[in-house]
Every structure is written in C-alpha cells, then in structure tokens.
Design a protein around this motif. Sequence first.
Motif, PDB file in Angstrom:
ATOM      1  N   VAL A 110      11.780 -49.778 -92.718  1.00  0.00           N
ATOM      2  CA  VAL A 110      12.720 -48.665 -92.806  1.00  0.00           C
ATOM      3  C   VAL A 110      12.230 -47.603 -93.796  1.00  0.00           C
ATOM      4  O   VAL A 110      12.488 -46.406 -93.625  1.00  0.00           O
ATOM      5  N   TYR A 111      11.476 -48.022 -94.806  1.00  0.00           N
ATOM      6  CA  TYR A 111      10.965 -47.067 -95.788  1.00  0.00           C
ATOM      7  C   TYR A 111       9.796 -46.272 -95.212  1.00  0.00           C
ATOM      8  O   TYR A 111       9.640 -45.080 -95.500  1.00  0.00           O
ATOM      9  N   SER A 112       9.009 -46.921 -94.379  1.00  0.00           N
ATOM     10  CA  SER A 112       7.941 -46.217 -93.672  1.00  0.00           C
ATOM     11  C   SER A 112       8.535 -45.191 -92.709  1.00  0.00           C
ATOM     12  O   SER A 112       8.028 -44.064 -92.595  1.00  0.00           O
ATOM     13  N   LEU A 113       9.604 -45.564 -92.024  1.00  0.00           N
ATOM     14  CA  LEU A 113      10.272 -44.629 -91.109  1.00  0.00           C
ATOM     15  C   LEU A 113      10.818 -43.435 -91.882  1.00  0.00           C
ATOM     16  O   LEU A 113      10.671 -42.286 -91.466  1.00  0.00           O
ATOM     17  N   ARG A 114      11.443 -43.707 -93.022  1.00  0.00           N
ATOM     18  CA  ARG A 114      11.973 -42.636 -93.877  1.00  0.00           C
ATOM     19  C   ARG A 114      10.869 -41.673 -94.290  1.00  0.00           C
ATOM     20  O   ARG A 114      11.013 -40.442 -94.160  1.00  0.00           O
ATOM     21  N   ASP A 115       9.756 -42.212 -94.774  1.00  0.00           N
ATOM     22  CA  ASP A 115       8.677 -41.367 -95.268  1.00  0.00           C
ATOM     23  C   ASP A 115       7.963 -40.626 -94.139  1.00  0.00           C
ATOM     24  O   ASP A 115       7.531 -39.482 -94.315  1.00  0.00           O
ATOM     25  N   THR A 116       7.837 -41.276 -92.989  1.00  0.00           N
ATOM     26  CA  THR A 116       7.224 -40.618 -91.829  1.00  0.00           C
ATOM     27  C   THR A 116       8.065 -39.429 -91.384  1.00  0.00           C
ATOM     28  O   THR A 116       7.538 -38.340 -91.102  1.00  0.00           O
ATOM     29  N   ASN A 117       9.361 -39.615 -91.350  1.00  0.00           N
ATOM     30  CA  ASN A 117      10.244 -38.514 -90.944  1.00  0.00           C
ATOM     31  C   ASN A 117      10.257 -37.390 -91.970  1.00  0.00           C
ATOM     32  O   ASN A 117      10.327 -36.207 -91.605  1.00  0.00           O
ATOM     33  N   ALA A 118      10.153 -37.732 -93.263  1.00  0.00           N
ATOM     34  CA  ALA A 118      10.081 -36.697 -94.300  1.00  0.00           C
ATOM     35  C   ALA A 118       8.805 -35.878 -94.134  1.00  0.00           C
ATOM     36  O   ALA A 118       8.815 -34.643 -94.261  1.00  0.00           O
ATOM     37  N   HIS A 119       7.710 -36.551 -93.836  1.00  0.00           N
ATOM     38  CA  HIS A 119       6.442 -35.861 -93.600  1.00  0.00           C
ATOM     39  C   HIS A 119       6.541 -34.955 -92.381  1.00  0.00           C
ATOM     40  O   HIS A 119       6.051 -33.810 -92.397  1.00  0.00           O
ATOM     41  N   ARG A 120       7.183 -35.428 -91.344  1.00  0.00           N
ATOM     42  CA  ARG A 120       7.335 -34.626 -90.133  1.00  0.00           C
ATOM     43  C   ARG A 120       8.195 -33.387 -90.390  1.00  0.00           C
ATOM     44  O   ARG A 120       7.885 -32.304 -89.883  1.00  0.00           O
ATOM     45  N   ARG A 121       9.246 -33.568 -91.154  1.00  0.00           N
ATOM     46  CA  ARG A 121      10.092 -32.407 -91.473  1.00  0.00           C
ATOM     47  C   ARG A 121       9.280 -31.340 -92.193  1.00  0.00           C
ATOM     48  O   ARG A 121       9.445 -30.143 -91.945  1.00  0.00           O
ATOM     49  N   GLY A 122       8.398 -31.783 -93.091  1.00  0.00           N
ATOM     50  CA  GLY A 122       7.551 -30.848 -93.823  1.00  0.00           C
ATOM     51  C   GLY A 122       6.602 -30.091 -92.925  1.00  0.00           C
ATOM     52  O   GLY A 122       6.130 -28.999 -93.278  1.00  0.00           O
ATOM     53  N   GLN A 123       6.297 -30.661 -91.775  1.00  0.00           N
ATOM     54  CA  GLN A 123       5.413 -30.016 -90.809  1.00  0.00           C
ATOM     55  C   GLN A 123       6.167 -29.301 -89.700  1.00  0.00           C
ATOM     56  O   GLN A 123       5.568 -28.766 -88.773  1.00  0.00           O
ATOM     57  N   GLY A 124       7.500 -29.332 -89.797  1.00  0.00           N
ATOM     58  CA  GLY A 124       8.310 -28.688 -88.763  1.00  0.00           C
ATOM     59  C   GLY A 124       8.372 -29.479 -87.469  1.00  0.00           C
ATOM     60  O   GLY A 124       8.639 -28.907 -86.401  1.00  0.00           O
ATOM     61  N   ARG A 125       8.132 -30.792 -87.552  1.00  0.00           N
ATOM     62  CA  ARG A 125       8.140 -31.647 -86.360  1.00  0.00           C
ATOM     63  C   ARG A 125       9.450 -32.413 -86.241  1.00  0.00           C
ATOM     64  O   ARG A 125      10.170 -32.614 -87.233  1.00  0.00           O
ATOM     65  N   LYS A 126       9.745 -32.868 -85.042  1.00  0.00           N
ATOM     66  CA  LYS A 126      10.933 -33.670 -84.797  1.00  0.00           C
ATOM     67  C   LYS A 126      10.759 -35.062 -85.399  1.00  0.00           C
ATOM     68  O   LYS A 126       9.638 -35.560 -85.526  1.00  0.00           O
ATOM     69  N   PRO A 127      11.865 -35.735 -85.744  1.00  0.00           N
ATOM     70  CA  PRO A 127      11.758 -37.103 -86.277  1.00  0.00           C
ATOM     71  C   PRO A 127      11.304 -38.079 -85.200  1.00  0.00           C
ATOM     72  O   PRO A 127      11.294 -37.757 -84.006  1.00  0.00           O
ATOM     73  N   VAL A 128      10.938 -39.263 -85.624  1.00  0.00           N
ATOM     74  CA  VAL A 128      10.512 -40.318 -84.704  1.00  0.00           C
ATOM     75  C   VAL A 128      11.632 -40.630 -83.719  1.00  0.00           C
ATOM     76  O   VAL A 128      12.792 -40.755 -84.098  1.00  0.00           O
ATOM     77  N   GLU A 129      11.259 -40.768 -82.450  1.00  0.00           N
ATOM     78  CA  GLU A 129      12.198 -41.186 -81.410  1.00  0.00           C
ATOM     79  C   GLU A 129      11.789 -42.576 -80.945  1.00  0.00           C
ATOM     80  O   GLU A 129      10.737 -42.749 -80.333  1.00  0.00           O
ATOM     81  N   ILE A 130      12.603 -43.553 -81.233  1.00  0.00           N
ATOM     82  CA  ILE A 130      12.286 -44.940 -80.907  1.00  0.00           C
ATOM     83  C   ILE A 130      12.413 -45.185 -79.408  1.00  0.00           C
ATOM     84  O   ILE A 130      13.359 -44.739 -78.760  1.00  0.00           O
ATOM     85  N   GLY A 131      11.425 -45.872 -78.856  1.00  0.00           N
ATOM     86  CA  GLY A 131      11.461 -46.267 -77.453  1.00  0.00           C
ATOM     87  C   GLY A 131      11.060 -45.196 -76.468  1.00  0.00           C
ATOM     88  O   GLY A 131      11.273 -45.360 -75.265  1.00  0.00           O
ATOM     89  N   VAL A 132      10.441 -44.135 -76.960  1.00  0.00           N
ATOM     90  CA  VAL A 132      10.126 -43.004 -76.091  1.00  0.00           C
ATOM     91  C   VAL A 132       8.645 -42.911 -75.744  1.00  0.00           C
ATOM     92  O   VAL A 132       8.272 -42.620 -74.606  1.00  0.00           O
ATOM     93  N   ARG A 133       7.788 -43.178 -76.705  1.00  0.00           N
ATOM     94  CA  ARG A 133       6.366 -42.899 -76.529  1.00  0.00           C
ATOM     95  C   ARG A 133       5.585 -44.141 -76.088  1.00  0.00           C
ATOM     96  O   ARG A 133       5.729 -45.210 -76.669  1.00  0.00           O
TER      97      ARG A 133
END
Length: 220
Positions: free
Chosen positions: A188-211
């Motif tokens: 869950v902490y990796s997910l949190r940090d990944t989404n924070a990084h994505r926000r900084g790049q203007g990207r959408k958060p992780v979508e589970i079960g999509v890719r």
Amino acid sequence: MTDTKRPILTPPGGKMKVLLHSCCAPCSGEVMEAMLASGVDYTIFFYNPNIHPEREYLLRKDENVRFADKHGVPFVDADYDTDNWFARAKGMEWTPERGVRCTMCFDMRFERTALYAHEHGFPIMTSSLGISRWKNMAQINESGARACARYEGLSYWDYNWRKGGGAARMIEISKREEFYQQEYCGCVYSLRDTNAHRRGQGRKPVEIGVRFYRPDTSVD
C-alpha cells in the motif's frame, strides 16, 4: 525477438528439488521455464501478504496459478496474513523503496518460505523477485540467505535470473501469455508513492485490473 536459448541450470550442490518463492507471473515466468528446461523439480510457493489491496493480490496470484497449471507445476497457496505484515511494517511507513521496509518484507516472506522448505524436504530455495530491474538483487539474496541459515541442510540459490537474456525473455513470456501488468511494487505504501509520483508528472493514478501485457505493445 531475443535468442530463447537458455543455459543449463544446476542448483547448488546439484540438488534438483527446489522451492521457488514467486511474487507474480511476469517475474516468475522466465524462472519457471528456465528451470523446466533444465529438468529442475520445483514447486511454487506463493506467500506475498505485502500485496494490497486484495483485488490486486488476487489478480497477481490467479495469473501465477494459471501459468503453473499450464506447465503442470505444483503451486502452494500460503495464507494472506496482512495483519502480520502491517504489524511488522509499523514505523517504516515512510521509508523509501529498497530501504528497511523492503528488507523487512523480503525477510518475512522468505522466513515463511524457508520454513515450508524445511518442513517438506526441499534442500534448495530461490525466488523470482531478483529478476525485476526495479529490485536490489543483493538485498534480496541477503534476505534469502538469512532465512535459509535457520535450517541445517537448506541453501538459498542466488542465481542471477536477469543474465543470459533472462530479463528480455521475462518480457517476451509476459507478452506471449498476456499476463496482468502490475504498475507498482505491491504494498500500500508503494501504491501511495507511485501515485504521488504520477501526480507530479500530471499522470492518472494506478488503475487496478486494467493493464495487461500484449504482444504488440511496448513496456515502460
């Protein structure tokens, strides 16, 4: 397409019965096929209470089960004891990837794997975790060696699964099998940090079960 010719593998001491800790199908696909090609008698041990949320955990596990069934490889589904994992992670919630929280996580998963190996007569234990370029292989191998040192007669196989084209074959197999493509390490902490990084790049958060991996797509 890379050369699919693999080296013949020989586990430590020439002992061909191995317990493979698997984290997911994409990482274990090449490890599994390499051991099959070398005549290694192995069983998969799936113990990853770090993976959250449960939907993500089940997606990763089910893909691994599917691939194991395809090759007729025994699959041990261990308990998803998330409470134990969170208890051990307490106080490490904000430590960086590859830091002490990851060491704790590897230790916990390998301790359980080593116990099973000891109780069921496996002389060798290894893991697919090290094939990922995002992981610190030395950190993983040290955890594996610590876990195995608890039991006489049990050795950790610290083979570099990335070498000899292994990393490229990992991607080829994932595309061929169209495995689910996870977008963060797992906890869950990796997910949190990944989404924070994505926000900084203007990207959408992780979508589970999509890719999913596809034969005609690139991998980032």
